[in-house]
Each structure stands twice: as C-alpha cells, then as structure tokens.
Design a protein around this motif. Sequence first.
Motif, PDB file in Angstrom:
ATOM      1  N   ARG A  74      15.521  81.163 -49.399  1.00  0.00           N
ATOM      2  CA  ARG A  74      14.671  81.006 -50.601  1.00  0.00           C
ATOM      3  C   ARG A  74      13.337  79.920 -49.834  1.00  0.00           C
ATOM      4  O   ARG A  74      12.189  79.980 -50.165  1.00  0.00           O
ATOM      5  CB  ARG A  74      14.961  80.023 -51.665  1.00  0.00           C
ATOM      6  N   ALA A 122      16.693  85.159 -52.641  1.00  0.00           N
ATOM      7  CA  ALA A 122      17.669  83.958 -52.900  1.00  0.00           C
ATOM      8  C   ALA A 122      18.928  84.552 -52.124  1.00  0.00           C
ATOM      9  O   ALA A 122      19.257  85.583 -52.190  1.00  0.00           O
ATOM     10  CB  ALA A 122      17.743  83.685 -54.456  1.00  0.00           C
ATOM     11  N   HIS A 162      14.067  76.169 -53.779  1.00  0.00           N
ATOM     12  CA  HIS A 162      14.809  76.334 -52.635  1.00  0.00           C
ATOM     13  C   HIS A 162      16.099  75.275 -52.534  1.00  0.00           C
ATOM     14  O   HIS A 162      16.796  75.518 -51.522  1.00  0.00           O
ATOM     15  CB  HIS A 162      13.724  76.360 -51.416  1.00  0.00           C
ATOM     16  N   ASP A 221      18.869  76.308 -49.761  1.00  0.00           N
ATOM     17  CA  ASP A 221      18.762  77.735 -49.758  1.00  0.00           C
ATOM     18  C   ASP A 221      17.741  78.112 -48.753  1.00  0.00           C
ATOM     19  O   ASP A 221      16.556  78.384 -48.890  1.00  0.00           O
ATOM     20  CB  ASP A 221      18.661  78.598 -51.273  1.00  0.00           C
TER      21      ASP A 221
END
Length: 145
Positions: free
Chosen positions: A59, A65, A40, A56
Amino acid sequence: MNALLLIVTIAGQRVALPAEAVESVVELDTLIPVPRAVPHVAGLSALRSRVLTVIDCRRSLELGATDTSGPIREAAVVELDGHHYALIVDSVEDVVEALSDPAPVRAAMGPGWERASCGMVETEEGALLLVDVAALIAGTEAKAA
C-alpha cells in the motif's frame, strides 16, 4: 560499497533493504487495526513488550493492499526517529553484500517505486532495487510534504 542488504520480496518484486536499518525479521501473528490511520498503516502489533506500527509495503508503494487476514505475516522490524515499525513483506530471502554503490534506475517504474527507490545495487544475486525504509514508512504522505 561493502554494505549488507536484506533481500525481500514486495508485491512479487525482489528488492533490497539496507541491513543496517533492520533490527530483526519476524512473523507477526497479531494485527490490531487503528481507526483513522493513513491507508498504508495496517495496524499495531507487539514484539517483546514493544508496540510496532505495522506498515503495509504494498500500500505504501501504491501497489494495492496486502492480504492481512492470514494468521502470519513476515516483516522486517526497523527503528526510525525513536519509533519501531514492522514492514510487511511477501517474503524474506537472505542477507548479501552490496558490490556497488546505488546507481540511477534506467527504467520506468510506478510512482511508488520511484518515490521509495535509492537506485540499483549490484549483488551476487544480480542487480536489486535498493528501497528507502523511511520512504516506505512515510507512504504516499511523503509526496504531499
């Protein structure tokens, strides 16, 4: 509750972040990958001579993603334990006032949302899920701890 909330969209869902946790909202144009980082962590970026760890949010919430191949990504900059992070979101909408304290969520959510949720908060924009910034930063690693 008279707290201010920043409305953002993550994975197509309108949610709220505590505005007191957000230093600024920026557009990131550079993202440097970090080898061996947890999934992430999308990479690193710089803002006003500060290095930001870029998270992210999709994520982190186990929702797939974010496409980071584009030139610009919107992000909320936060500080946690002396470190600065940029939370990649789909979009940033507005700052609103919370009209209620967080209440338990009475619906099934995915495991990522359940881990990061602080509850539902009423606003002039309607009910929004209040998301814990620390849980977004921790990602799925928080489940192991």
